[in-house]
Structure formats: C-alpha cells, structure tokens
Motif scaffolding. Structure first.
Motif, PDB file in Angstrom:
ATOM      1  N   GLN A   1       7.970  -4.737  -7.459  1.00 52.92           N
ATOM      2  CA  GLN A   1       7.026  -5.752  -6.988  1.00 52.92           C
ATOM      3  C   GLN A   1       6.296  -5.282  -5.734  1.00 52.92           C
ATOM      4  O   GLN A   1       5.089  -5.472  -5.587  1.00 52.92           O
ATOM      5  CB  GLN A   1       7.762  -7.062  -6.703  1.00 52.92           C
ATOM      6  CG  GLN A   1       8.241  -7.813  -7.929  1.00 52.92           C
ATOM      7  CD  GLN A   1       9.097  -9.018  -7.564  1.00 52.92           C
ATOM      8  OE1 GLN A   1       9.901  -8.959  -6.633  1.00 52.92           O
ATOM      9  NE2 GLN A   1       8.925 -10.106  -8.302  1.00 52.92           N
ATOM     10  N   ARG A   2       7.047  -4.673  -4.826  1.00 51.90           N
ATOM     11  CA  ARG A   2       6.457  -4.195  -3.574  1.00 51.90           C
ATOM     12  C   ARG A   2       5.358  -3.168  -3.845  1.00 51.90           C
ATOM     13  O   ARG A   2       4.273  -3.214  -3.257  1.00 51.90           O
ATOM     14  CB  ARG A   2       7.555  -3.590  -2.700  1.00 51.90           C
ATOM     15  CG  ARG A   2       7.195  -3.441  -1.226  1.00 51.90           C
ATOM     16  CD  ARG A   2       8.376  -2.878  -0.449  1.00 51.90           C
ATOM     17  NE  ARG A   2       9.598  -3.647  -0.692  1.00 51.90           N
ATOM     18  CZ  ARG A   2       9.915  -4.754  -0.031  1.00 51.90           C
ATOM     19  NH1 ARG A   2       9.111  -5.216   0.894  1.00 51.90           N
ATOM     20  NH2 ARG A   2      11.041  -5.379  -0.304  1.00 51.90           N
ATOM     21  N   GLU A   3       5.632  -2.231  -4.745  1.00 46.90           N
ATOM     22  CA  GLU A   3       4.655  -1.203  -5.074  1.00 46.90           C
ATOM     23  C   GLU A   3       3.432  -1.802  -5.756  1.00 46.90           C
ATOM     24  O   GLU A   3       2.293  -1.390  -5.494  1.00 46.90           O
ATOM     25  CB  GLU A   3       5.297  -0.135  -5.959  1.00 46.90           C
ATOM     26  CG  GLU A   3       6.347   0.695  -5.225  1.00 46.90           C
ATOM     27  CD  GLU A   3       7.116   1.619  -6.170  1.00 46.90           C
ATOM     28  OE1 GLU A   3       6.848   1.577  -7.392  1.00 46.90           O
ATOM     29  OE2 GLU A   3       7.970   2.392  -5.682  1.00 46.90           O
ATOM     30  N   ALA A   4       3.659  -2.805  -6.621  1.00 51.70           N
ATOM     31  CA  ALA A   4       2.544  -3.459  -7.312  1.00 51.70           C
ATOM     32  C   ALA A   4       1.640  -4.187  -6.320  1.00 51.70           C
ATOM     33  O   ALA A   4       0.399  -4.111  -6.414  1.00 51.70           O
ATOM     34  CB  ALA A   4       3.072  -4.433  -8.362  1.00 51.70           C
ATOM     35  N   MET A   5       2.236  -4.889  -5.352  1.00 56.76           N
ATOM     36  CA  MET A   5       1.442  -5.601  -4.345  1.00 56.76           C
ATOM     37  C   MET A   5       0.666  -4.615  -3.480  1.00 56.76           C
ATOM     38  O   MET A   5      -0.506  -4.829  -3.171  1.00 56.76           O
ATOM     39  CB  MET A   5       2.351  -6.485  -3.494  1.00 56.76           C
ATOM     40  CG  MET A   5       2.891  -7.704  -4.236  1.00 56.76           C
ATOM     41  SD  MET A   5       3.776  -8.869  -3.148  1.00 56.76           S
ATOM     42  CE  MET A   5       5.247  -7.930  -2.724  1.00 56.76           C
ATOM     43  N   HIS A   6       1.323  -3.527  -3.066  1.00 57.81           N
ATOM     44  CA  HIS A   6       0.661  -2.511  -2.256  1.00 57.81           C
ATOM     45  C   HIS A   6      -0.548  -1.931  -2.995  1.00 57.81           C
ATOM     46  O   HIS A   6      -1.585  -1.662  -2.392  1.00 57.81           O
ATOM     47  CB  HIS A   6       1.637  -1.377  -1.926  1.00 57.81           C
ATOM     48  CG  HIS A   6       2.427  -1.606  -0.671  1.00 57.81           C
ATOM     49  ND1 HIS A   6       1.943  -1.302   0.578  1.00 57.81           N
ATOM     50  CD2 HIS A   6       3.668  -2.132  -0.479  1.00 57.81           C
ATOM     51  CE1 HIS A   6       2.848  -1.614   1.488  1.00 57.81           C
ATOM     52  NE2 HIS A   6       3.908  -2.118   0.876  1.00 57.81           N
ATOM     53  N   SER A   7      -0.405  -1.753  -4.297  1.00 60.37           N
ATOM     54  CA  SER A   7      -1.454  -1.089  -5.071  1.00 60.37           C
ATOM     55  C   SER A   7      -2.734  -1.915  -5.158  1.00 60.37           C
ATOM     56  O   SER A   7      -3.816  -1.357  -5.371  1.00 60.37           O
ATOM     57  CB  SER A   7      -0.948  -0.770  -6.481  1.00 60.37           C
ATOM     58  OG  SER A   7      -0.777  -1.958  -7.252  1.00 60.37           O
TER      59      SER A   7
END
Length: 286
Positions: free
Chosen positions: A165-171
């Motif tokens: 989730q963290r990586e998806a939000m950052h992207s």
C-alpha cells in the motif's frame, strides 16, 4: 462571533422541549451549519448534538426528582420509548431514571456560555491559496476526537499500512507536499448523539486515480484554502495551532469553513523540537 454563539445557546435552551432547526441556527449564528458545528466542537470538545442531549438529560433529572413519571419525561424530551430514554439516562448518569430519586448523588450538565479571553499578541503566519482539484489516496479509519497528545488510533492506522500500500500511494503522490499527509473529514455531530468522532485518512495528494480496493480515494474540488506553516515542538505546536485557528483566527477573519477534508502534514526528518508542519483548511468569504 462568540456573541452569536451565545445567541444560539439561548435558542437551544428555549427549545429543548421542541424541535431545534439547523436553519434557525444558521440564521442566528450567521454561519453555515457545517462551520458552526465544526467550530462548536473544537471550542467545547462536544458535538452540538451531544451538548443538546446532555442538556436534555440534565433537565430531565430535575423533572424526575420533582416526581414526574419516566414515560412522561421520556416523551417530553423527544424519546420514542421509555426504554430508549432509560438507556440514554443510565449511560449519562450511571443510574436508571427510576432510581434517581433514591440516590444521594444528583447529576447536572450546565448551560454553556462562550466568553472572550484576552491573550498576548502572538502572530500567526498564514497564506490564502486557490488550489486546483485533487484526490487524496490512502487508508481511513473512524476515530474519536482528541485535542491533546498523540492519538493512538492514528498511530495504529499508520502501522496497519502494508508495504505494498505504501509503495502504491508513493507512486501516485504527484502533488505537494509529495509526502504522507493526514486528512480529517466527515465530522459527526450533525446526525449523531454520541461523542465526537471523525474519519481520519493517511495518504498522498494526487491528480491521478487509483482503482485499488484496499485504498480509499477522496476527490476534493477546486477551492480556496488557508495554509498555516508551523515550526516548533511536535506535536504540541501543531495542536496549539489547530486550537488557535478555531478560537482566534477564524473568529477574527473574514472567512468561514467549507465542508472539505482538513489536511496537515509534518516533516519527520526534522528534529521533534523544531519540526516543520502545515495545516490546510478550506474556506470561503463570509
């Protein structure tokens, strides 16, 4: 502003046995329903409905002590059944309404009165910005209002975010501040009798759209924002600024709140004693 708030309190006091109309509160206060209830909650720590409920139960206590029947009192104060009234009364006072005349402890919730407090001239830095529409993408949880200290429910929400989730939000986080933000919205007190709560969101600001089922997306329309930059001890300086916005800046400004997420973020690379933060509130001219 506080004079009009006291006029609203007087209106409520005179209609505790009647229906209280939000249109009349808007007329008396000169503010929108959302603005009034949000500022009321921040100044008092109570939702407006919670205040009304406690005032009714306080007056009901006196009626019960005077010998009125439980069913009569329940009807007078707008409850559909004596059971519903009894449950609400016991939750508030700790005793059943039928037992109130037999206890030595009496329960009272006083009428509010707003008053000014003169404070030292401490300046507040802010800027007014028109921001284009954007999306907030992240995770949410309904939490209880808390005005001091670190909120454990927010900490738990942050810890629940998975690496994926963290990586998806950052992207997708392609808008300033290009980092995690906190957003609060759907404040209760409009339809709820219970203690104050809100929907808290941790996420990123973006012009993109994300279709993941495990992330929530909130669209925020183009509108005017008041932005408050803060540098100081965290989280105290952030919480102090929230309090001053509602108790000092809004009453003295020519703006009122618009119903939209209230946004804040902090730079966690800064030391805790001198951490940079910002608060954004959506506004419009009165």
């Amino acid at each position: 502003m506080l004079e009009s708030f006291n006029d609203v309190i007087e209106y409520i006091e005179n209609h505790l046995l009647d229906e209280i109309h939000k249109q009349e509160i808007e007329k008396i206060s000169g503010y929108s329903d959302y603005h009034f209830k949000r500022v009321f909650m921040f100044l008092t720590g109570l939702s407006l409905n919670e205040y009304i409920r406690k005032r009714k139960l306080s007056l009901a206590t006196q009626d019960l002590i005077a010998g009125q029947k439980v069913t009569e009192v329940a009807f007078n104060y707008g409850y559909n059944s004596s059971d519903g009234f009894s449950n609400a009364f016991q939750e508030w006072s700790g005793v059943r309404p039928s037992e109130i005349s037999m206890t030595t402890n009496q329960y009272f919730f006083p009428k509010l009165e707003f008053s000014y407090t003169l404070k030292g001239g401490i300046s507040m830095e802010f800027r007014i910005e028109m921001k284009e529409a954007f999306n907030i993408i992240g995770v949410t949880k309904r939490i209880a209002l808390q005005f001091e200290g670190e909120n454990e429910e927010i900490i738990n929400l942050a810890q629940s975010i998975t690496q994926e989730q963290r990586e998806a939000m950052h992207s997708v986080g392609n808008l300033y501040p290009h980092q995690v933000i906190n957003a609060s919205f759907n404040f209760d007190g409009r339809d709820s009798d219970k203690d104050g709560s809100l929907e808290h969101m941790i996420g990123f600001l973006s012009t993109n759209i994300m279709g993941r089922e495990d992330l929530v997306q909130i669209h925020v329309a183009k509108q005017l924002w008041a932005v408050f930059p803060i540098t100081g001890s965290f989280p105290q300086s952030l919480q102090d600024t929230w309090a001053r916005i509602f108790s000092e800046w809004l009453p003295a400004s020519s703006y009122e709140l618009v119903e939209a997420p209230e946004i804040s973020f902090s730079n966690y690379n800064d030391p805790p004693h001198a951490r940079y933060s910002e608060i954004w509130i959506a506004i419009q001219k009165k």
